[in-house]
Design a protein around this motif. Structure first.
Motif, short mmCIF file in Angstrom:
data_model
loop_
_atom_site.label_atom_id
_atom_site.label_comp_id
_atom_site.label_asym_id
_atom_site.label_seq_id
_atom_site.Cartn_x
_atom_site.Cartn_y
_atom_site.Cartn_z
N ALA A 1 29.40 72.43 85.55
CA ALA A 1 27.88 73.04 85.58
C ALA A 1 27.06 71.82 85.04
O ALA A 1 26.06 71.74 85.53
CB ALA A 1 27.88 74.17 84.51
N VAL B 1 17.64 72.13 78.94
CA VAL B 1 18.95 72.94 79.20
C VAL B 1 20.27 72.63 78.42
O VAL B 1 20.52 71.00 78.36
CB VAL B 1 19.46 72.79 80.91
CG1 VAL B 1 20.63 73.69 81.10
CG2 VAL B 1 18.25 73.24 81.79
N ILE C 1 22.36 81.90 79.44
CA ILE C 1 22.72 82.20 80.90
C ILE C 1 24.39 82.16 80.69
O ILE C 1 25.05 81.18 80.28
CB ILE C 1 22.33 81.13 81.90
CG1 ILE C 1 20.68 81.27 81.67
CG2 ILE C 1 22.89 81.26 83.11
CD1 ILE C 1 20.36 79.89 82.85
N SER C 2 25.07 83.22 81.02
CA SER C 2 26.46 83.24 81.17
C SER C 2 26.85 83.20 82.65
O SER C 2 26.67 84.03 83.41
CB SER C 2 27.00 84.67 80.41
OG SER C 2 26.68 84.88 79.27
N LEU C 3 27.55 82.14 82.99
CA LEU C 3 27.86 81.64 84.21
C LEU C 3 29.01 82.75 84.56
O LEU C 3 29.41 82.93 85.69
CB LEU C 3 28.48 80.46 84.51
CG LEU C 3 27.34 79.21 84.31
CD1 LEU C 3 27.81 77.79 84.50
CD2 LEU C 3 26.19 79.81 85.37
N VAL D 1 23.38 77.20 78.69
CA VAL D 1 24.34 77.91 79.46
C VAL D 1 25.56 77.94 79.09
O VAL D 1 26.11 76.78 79.00
CB VAL D 1 24.22 76.99 81.05
CG1 VAL D 1 24.98 77.63 82.10
CG2 VAL D 1 22.70 76.99 81.19
N ALA E 1 17.15 76.68 77.67
CA ALA E 1 18.23 77.63 77.96
C ALA E 1 19.51 77.06 77.47
O ALA E 1 19.83 75.99 77.72
CB ALA E 1 18.32 77.71 79.75
N LEU F 1 23.12 78.47 89.57
CA LEU F 1 22.56 77.93 88.38
C LEU F 1 21.27 77.24 88.66
O LEU F 1 20.15 77.53 88.14
CB LEU F 1 23.53 77.22 87.53
CG LEU F 1 22.85 76.53 86.18
CD1 LEU F 1 22.32 77.73 85.07
CD2 LEU F 1 23.88 75.80 85.55
N VAL G 1 24.51 72.84 78.18
CA VAL G 1 25.62 73.45 78.76
C VAL G 1 26.65 73.58 77.75
O VAL G 1 27.04 72.46 77.13
CB VAL G 1 25.96 72.85 80.26
CG1 VAL G 1 26.78 73.49 81.10
CG2 VAL G 1 24.69 72.68 81.14
N LEU H 1 17.47 78.19 87.55
CA LEU H 1 16.86 77.65 86.84
C LEU H 1 15.30 77.18 87.41
O LEU H 1 14.35 76.93 86.86
CB LEU H 1 17.23 76.07 86.38
CG LEU H 1 18.60 76.19 85.63
CD1 LEU H 1 19.34 74.75 85.26
CD2 LEU H 1 18.08 76.71 84.20
N LYS I 1 28.69 79.10 91.68
CA LYS I 1 28.06 79.45 90.33
C LYS I 1 27.13 78.24 90.12
O LYS I 1 26.11 78.30 89.66
CB LYS I 1 28.96 79.56 89.19
CG LYS I 1 29.51 81.05 89.24
CD LYS I 1 30.52 80.88 87.81
CE LYS I 1 31.52 82.09 88.04
NZ LYS I 1 32.76 81.82 87.21
N ASN I 2 27.48 76.86 90.32
CA ASN I 2 26.60 75.87 90.09
C ASN I 2 25.41 75.89 90.98
O ASN I 2 24.30 75.62 90.45
CB ASN I 2 27.23 74.53 90.19
CG ASN I 2 28.22 74.41 89.00
OD1 ASN I 2 28.55 75.36 88.16
ND2 ASN I 2 29.45 73.36 89.29
#
Ligand code: AMP
Length: 450
Positions: free
Chosen positions: A257, A294, A314-316, A246, A244, A232, A296, A236, A228-229
């Protein structure tokens, strides 16, 4: 065009709103302000970013007797951040009303700030339930007899968090004919009845229930089992968002993240429950000042916080309680702007995205490649709906396919049996394809010779 002057508002208020650049009331304001100005109680379900805070602040401020240094209205919010946001809105308006005193009552860390504020009794207080109860009922004997309005903002969250006991205790100190305005992001059936009773109101305004603003475009991104990271960072780089947010559901995912985003060189900040109140406040202020590209964060930031320039959410992952997805997505496309909400998924995490599709969220789909986002027309849509089974032109073809399958079927699964079966079926299909082509050519020739 509708404007604020059409309501029974004071000239000062109309001019203050003009100065703030509020030209016309939003739909929720159009419905709630006239009722609230009459002192009616209200139950209101409102979309995030719909302008609901001002739908109660404007009539409250206009009904205050500013010559009376006495408490007249109380607004209760479920978190310090939300309370501060409402306070900031009220404070912005208070510049145009020199006699107006507004105070914020939240955590004990802000106690000294609160105490100072009480040297002159405020006409309006905004705060979190526990703190308000203590301050109003125990520590300070503020005169509550003048309180004519109580607002419960984000009442569904107040209820979820078990705050109603404190609120009841506070309410018991207020007068019987109190104006109660209850605002809730969702009004599922059980909750609606409870809150309606609480407000003691028959007036109900319902916005588009459970949905974030209509201006959000929802996207599902298949990250193809990239971590996921890493996904991401790739995303980006491709998307280059202006601002954003996250989201991740687990604390450790939020932390990792954030570490990745920092390492990749983005100007980023972390927002989670681990921050101290003071840090949280400072962070929100700096986010609002557009100091970061960003943010997080955990779902602590998904409810109600108003950060104007969020372009991308952004939904991880997705939260198990999907109402939080709507709240996350509602952080962008605030008040008529547009914005994008992106969800990362892979083959192992399709359940919750599918539920959102069933709930009616319209997504488009892409695959995250190194080079960019590749559009995926099918995505998670039920394949059967898209690929309608082709009707056989020649009924004989269907029969022959069945026979070919039967001939190649074996009782014991042997290596290569599936492939053999596929070839046999393909052979039949080719035969009929050729037949169809020949038929078409013949028909064309026939047509031309006529
Ligand atoms: P809310 O739904 O209360 O969180 O409000 C969303 C945003 O809309 C806030 O930034 C408000 O400042 C803004 N806003 C509220 N009412 C109006 C209006 N009538 N015209 C323009 N902006 C507004």
């Amino acid at each position: 065009m509708a404007n604020f002057a059409q309501f029974n508002l004071s000239k000062e208020m109309v001019s203050a709103l003009e100065k703030l650049g509020y030209k016309e009331p939003s739909p929720v304001q159009g419905k709630v302000i006239p009722k609230a100005l009459r002192g009616d109680s209200i139950l209101c379900q409102s979309e995030t970013g719909s302008g609901k805070t001002h739908s109660y602040l404007i009539p409250i401020l206009d009904r205050l007797d500013l010559n009376l240094p006495r408490l007249q209205a109380i607004v209760i919010c479920p978190s310090r951040e939300l309370a501060r946001q409402v306070y900031d809105f009220a404070f912005a308006l208070s510049k145009y009303f020199p006699k107006l005193k507004v105070r914020l009552f939240t955590s004990s860390e802000e106690k000294s700030e609160n105490e100072q504020g009480l040297s002159i009794a405020p006409q309006l207080v905004i705060g979190t339930p526990g703190r308000l109860k203590d301050l109003l009922a125990e520590d300070y004997k503020l005169n509550l007899r003048g309180v004519k309005t109580l607002v419960l903002d984000e009442a569904d969250m107040l209820m979820d968090m078990g705050y109603f006991e404190d609120i009841d205790a506070l309410r018991s100190l207020l007068r019987e004919d109190l104006q109660v305005m209850v605002f809730s992001a969702t009004l599922e059936q059980g909750l609606k009845e409870k809150l309606r009773k609480y407000a003691g109101s028959d007036f109900l305004y319902e916005g588009e229930e459970n949905k974030s603003s209509g201006n959000v475009s929802h996207h599902l991104i298949d990250i193809k089992h990239v971590g996921k990271n890493e996904a991401l960072i790739r995303f980006l780089k491709i998307r280059q968002p202006y601002l954003a947010l996250v989201f991740a559901s687990k604390k450790e995912d939020v932390n990792s993240a954030y570490a990745s985003v920092k390492e990749a060189g983005y100007s980023a900040v972390l927002f989670s429950g681990d921050l101290q109140t003071r840090e949280r406040r400072k962070t929100i202020r700096m986010i609002k000042e557009n100091r970061y590209q960003v943010v997080v964060c955990s779902d602590l930031l998904s409810r109600g916080i108003d950060i104007e320039d969020v372009t991308d959410v952004i939904s991880l992952d997705l939260p198990n309680d999907l109402t939080y997805y709507y709240h996350r997505a509602g952080r962008t496309a605030r008040f008529g702007k547009s914005g994008d909400s992106w969800i990362f998924y892979d083959d192992d995490s399709t359940k919750l995205p599918l539920t959102l599709i069933q709930q009616g969220v319209k997504f488009d789909f892409s695959i995250l490649r190194k080079e960019g986002l590749e559009s995926d027309p099918v995505g998670l849509l039920p394949k059967t709906k898209l690929k309608k089974k082709k009707a056989f032109e020649d009924p004989e073809e269907a029969k022959e396919i069945k026979i070919a399958k039967a001939r190649t079927r074996v009782d014991k699964v042997k290596p290569g049996y599936k492939r053999k079966q596929k070839w046999a079926v393909e052979k039949v299909k080719n035969k009929y394809r050729r037949k169809a082509i020949k038929k078409k050519i013949r028909a064309n020739l026939h047509g031309k010779s006529e």
